[in-house]
Design a protein around this motif. Structure first.
Motif, short mmCIF file in Angstrom:
data_model
loop_
_atom_site.label_atom_id
_atom_site.label_comp_id
_atom_site.label_asym_id
_atom_site.label_seq_id
_atom_site.Cartn_x
_atom_site.Cartn_y
_atom_site.Cartn_z
N UNK A 108 5.89 -8.94 4.01
CA UNK A 108 4.63 -8.20 3.93
C UNK A 108 4.51 -7.69 2.50
N UNK A 109 3.53 -8.18 1.77
CA UNK A 109 3.35 -7.80 0.37
C UNK A 109 2.27 -6.72 0.28
N UNK A 110 2.55 -5.68 -0.47
CA UNK A 110 1.59 -4.60 -0.68
C UNK A 110 1.29 -4.52 -2.17
N UNK A 111 0.01 -4.37 -2.50
CA UNK A 111 -0.45 -4.33 -3.89
C UNK A 111 -1.30 -3.08 -4.08
N UNK A 112 -1.02 -2.30 -5.13
CA UNK A 112 -1.76 -1.06 -5.37
C UNK A 112 -1.59 -0.63 -6.82
N UNK A 113 -2.40 0.30 -7.25
CA UNK A 113 -2.25 0.91 -8.56
C UNK A 113 -1.74 2.34 -8.37
N UNK A 114 -1.04 2.85 -9.37
CA UNK A 114 -0.58 4.23 -9.29
C UNK A 114 -1.28 5.11 -10.31
N UNK A 115 -2.41 4.64 -10.80
CA UNK A 115 -3.24 5.42 -11.71
C UNK A 115 -4.60 5.63 -11.05
N UNK A 116 -5.05 6.86 -10.97
CA UNK A 116 -6.24 7.21 -10.19
C UNK A 116 -7.47 6.42 -10.59
N UNK A 147 6.81 -15.69 -2.37
CA UNK A 147 5.72 -15.73 -3.35
C UNK A 147 6.11 -16.68 -4.47
N UNK A 148 5.29 -17.71 -4.66
CA UNK A 148 5.56 -18.71 -5.69
C UNK A 148 5.01 -18.29 -7.05
N UNK A 149 3.87 -17.63 -7.06
CA UNK A 149 3.27 -17.21 -8.32
C UNK A 149 2.48 -15.93 -8.09
N UNK A 150 2.40 -15.12 -9.13
CA UNK A 150 1.69 -13.84 -9.06
C UNK A 150 1.11 -13.54 -10.43
N UNK A 151 -0.18 -13.25 -10.49
CA UNK A 151 -0.82 -12.94 -11.77
C UNK A 151 -1.79 -11.79 -11.59
N UNK A 152 -2.06 -11.08 -12.68
CA UNK A 152 -2.98 -9.95 -12.67
C UNK A 152 -3.59 -9.78 -14.04
N UNK A 153 -4.78 -9.21 -14.07
CA UNK A 153 -5.42 -8.92 -15.36
C UNK A 153 -4.99 -7.56 -15.90
N UNK A 154 -4.17 -6.82 -15.15
CA UNK A 154 -3.74 -5.50 -15.59
C UNK A 154 -2.32 -5.25 -15.06
N UNK A 155 -1.36 -5.96 -15.64
CA UNK A 155 0.01 -5.91 -15.15
C UNK A 155 0.59 -4.50 -15.17
N UNK A 156 0.24 -3.71 -16.16
CA UNK A 156 0.84 -2.38 -16.28
C UNK A 156 0.38 -1.43 -15.19
N UNK A 157 -0.77 -1.71 -14.59
CA UNK A 157 -1.30 -0.82 -13.55
C UNK A 157 -0.96 -1.27 -12.14
N UNK A 158 -0.70 -2.57 -11.97
CA UNK A 158 -0.51 -3.11 -10.63
C UNK A 158 0.95 -2.97 -10.19
N UNK A 159 1.14 -2.49 -8.98
CA UNK A 159 2.46 -2.43 -8.35
C UNK A 159 2.47 -3.38 -7.17
N UNK A 160 3.55 -4.15 -7.03
CA UNK A 160 3.66 -5.15 -5.97
C UNK A 160 5.05 -5.06 -5.36
N UNK A 161 5.10 -4.88 -4.03
CA UNK A 161 6.35 -4.92 -3.28
C UNK A 161 6.20 -5.96 -2.18
N UNK A 162 7.28 -6.74 -1.96
CA UNK A 162 7.32 -7.66 -0.84
C UNK A 162 8.52 -7.27 0.01
N UNK A 163 8.26 -6.82 1.25
CA UNK A 163 9.29 -6.13 2.03
C UNK A 163 9.87 -5.02 1.16
N UNK A 164 11.16 -4.98 0.98
CA UNK A 164 11.77 -3.93 0.16
C UNK A 164 11.63 -4.20 -1.34
N UNK A 165 11.58 -5.47 -1.73
CA UNK A 165 11.75 -5.84 -3.13
C UNK A 165 10.52 -5.54 -3.97
#
Length: 302
Positions: A219-227, A281-299
């Motif tokens: 289960x992958x979760x994607x979020x930002x930690x900046x308001x 997950x084979x590939x992962x990309x974002x236009x704002x890497x510094x803002x995006x947080x991604x966890x898959x299960x624990x990792x």
């Protein structure tokens, strides 16, 4: 990672120890709990305890897990019903306008009940405060590496004689570890959303088979930690996309889209997306890497 009161996330160290101070059930008064010994104690109290579940309305189903020696009882006028099932140190039953009772030794590790009716639960004559205890007990027994995702912060446990060691790692989103001809156990609220297993192990929830082979691997979760930050993302998985577990906007509404085994979308502020899938997950990309947080299960992936 932990969630702020406003719904955003902030970074925190991934604890490898039993951080029981984070759990809501410790807010319960010592009444009815002191006699059970400390939560997760390696030496559970040998005294016998009595749990009484009284229905006050429509039928309510329940399940719970205890330290040991679990038996049905007629305490407080309770009836013994064949439909109430004991599996090892766990019980599964239902009560309407009546009473069920059990005796056991050791701690009351977890207690879950549905909301279709109302129940009163007493432990040794005092309120058991079951709403302040974890819902479920997950046990992994065998020789395997594993990771899983839950709806809540999982706690490592000594239920069913499980051991606790440095290989047992958990954070806000799940846990990972390994067993070598032994047992690991965890307590958690809500649902087990994904489970990935490498090896051979028997996995149970509240004493019953968890059927982890039928669940998504990750289960992958994607979020930002900046308001005020926003980030677009796209990821591709090696298996199939199974289920969208959470999103704040909906498909096609500036939210996520799924094309085959590729998921794309965007998150910002207090929003997050969570998707269950098989494989890796084979590939992962974002236009704002510094803002995006991604966890898959624990990792943590990003």
């Amino acid at each position: 990672m932990v969630m702020k009161s406003n719904g955003t996330f902030r970074n925190a160290d991934d604890s490898r120890s039993v951080d029981v101070s984070r759990r809501k059930f410790l807010a319960a008064s010592a009444v009815g709990i002191a006699g059970l010994g400390a939560v997760g104690s390696a030496t559970a109290a040998p005294d016998k305890h009595t749990l009484v579940i009284t229905g006050t309305g429509p039928s309510t189903s329940y399940s719970f897990t205890v330290g040991g020696n679990l038996e049905k009882s007629t305490a407080d006028g309770a009836s013994i019903n064949s439909s109430d099932e004991i599996v090892g140190n766990s019980a599964h039953g239902g009560v309407g306008n009546g009473t069920d009772a059990y005796t056991f030794t050791g701690p009351l590790y977890s207690f879950d009940f549905d909301q279709s009716g109302a129940i009163d639960v007493d432990l040794d004559g005092e309120a058991a405060r079951v709403g302040q205890r974890p819902d479920h007990t997950l046990v992994i027994e065998g020789t395997a590496n594993y990771s899983f995702a839950t709806e809540s912060y999982p706690l490592v446990s000594r239920a069913y004689g499980a051991t606790i060691d440095q290989d047992d790692r958990r954070n806000k989103y799940g846990a990972a570890g390994s067993v070598q001809s032994g047992k690991d156990a965890y307590k958690y609220d809500g649902e087990l959303q994904a489970f990935d297993l490498d090896g051979e192990a028997r996995v149970t929830i509240d004493g019953k088979a968890a059927h982890v082979g039928q669940r998504p691997d990750q289960a992958v979760i994607l979020f930002t930690d900046e308001e005020y930050a926003s980030a677009e993302y796209e990821f591709t998985v090696s298996g199939s996309v199974r289920e969208v577990l959470h999103d704040d906007r909906g498909e096609g509404a500036d939210g996520y889209t799924i094309a085959g085994n590729t998921v794309s979308g965007s998150v910002w502020g207090n929003t997050y997306d969570k998707v269950a899938f098989d494989g890796q997950i084979l590939s992962l990309s974002s236009n704002h890497d510094s803002a995006l947080n991604v966890y898959s299960n624990y990792e943590k992936l990003q």
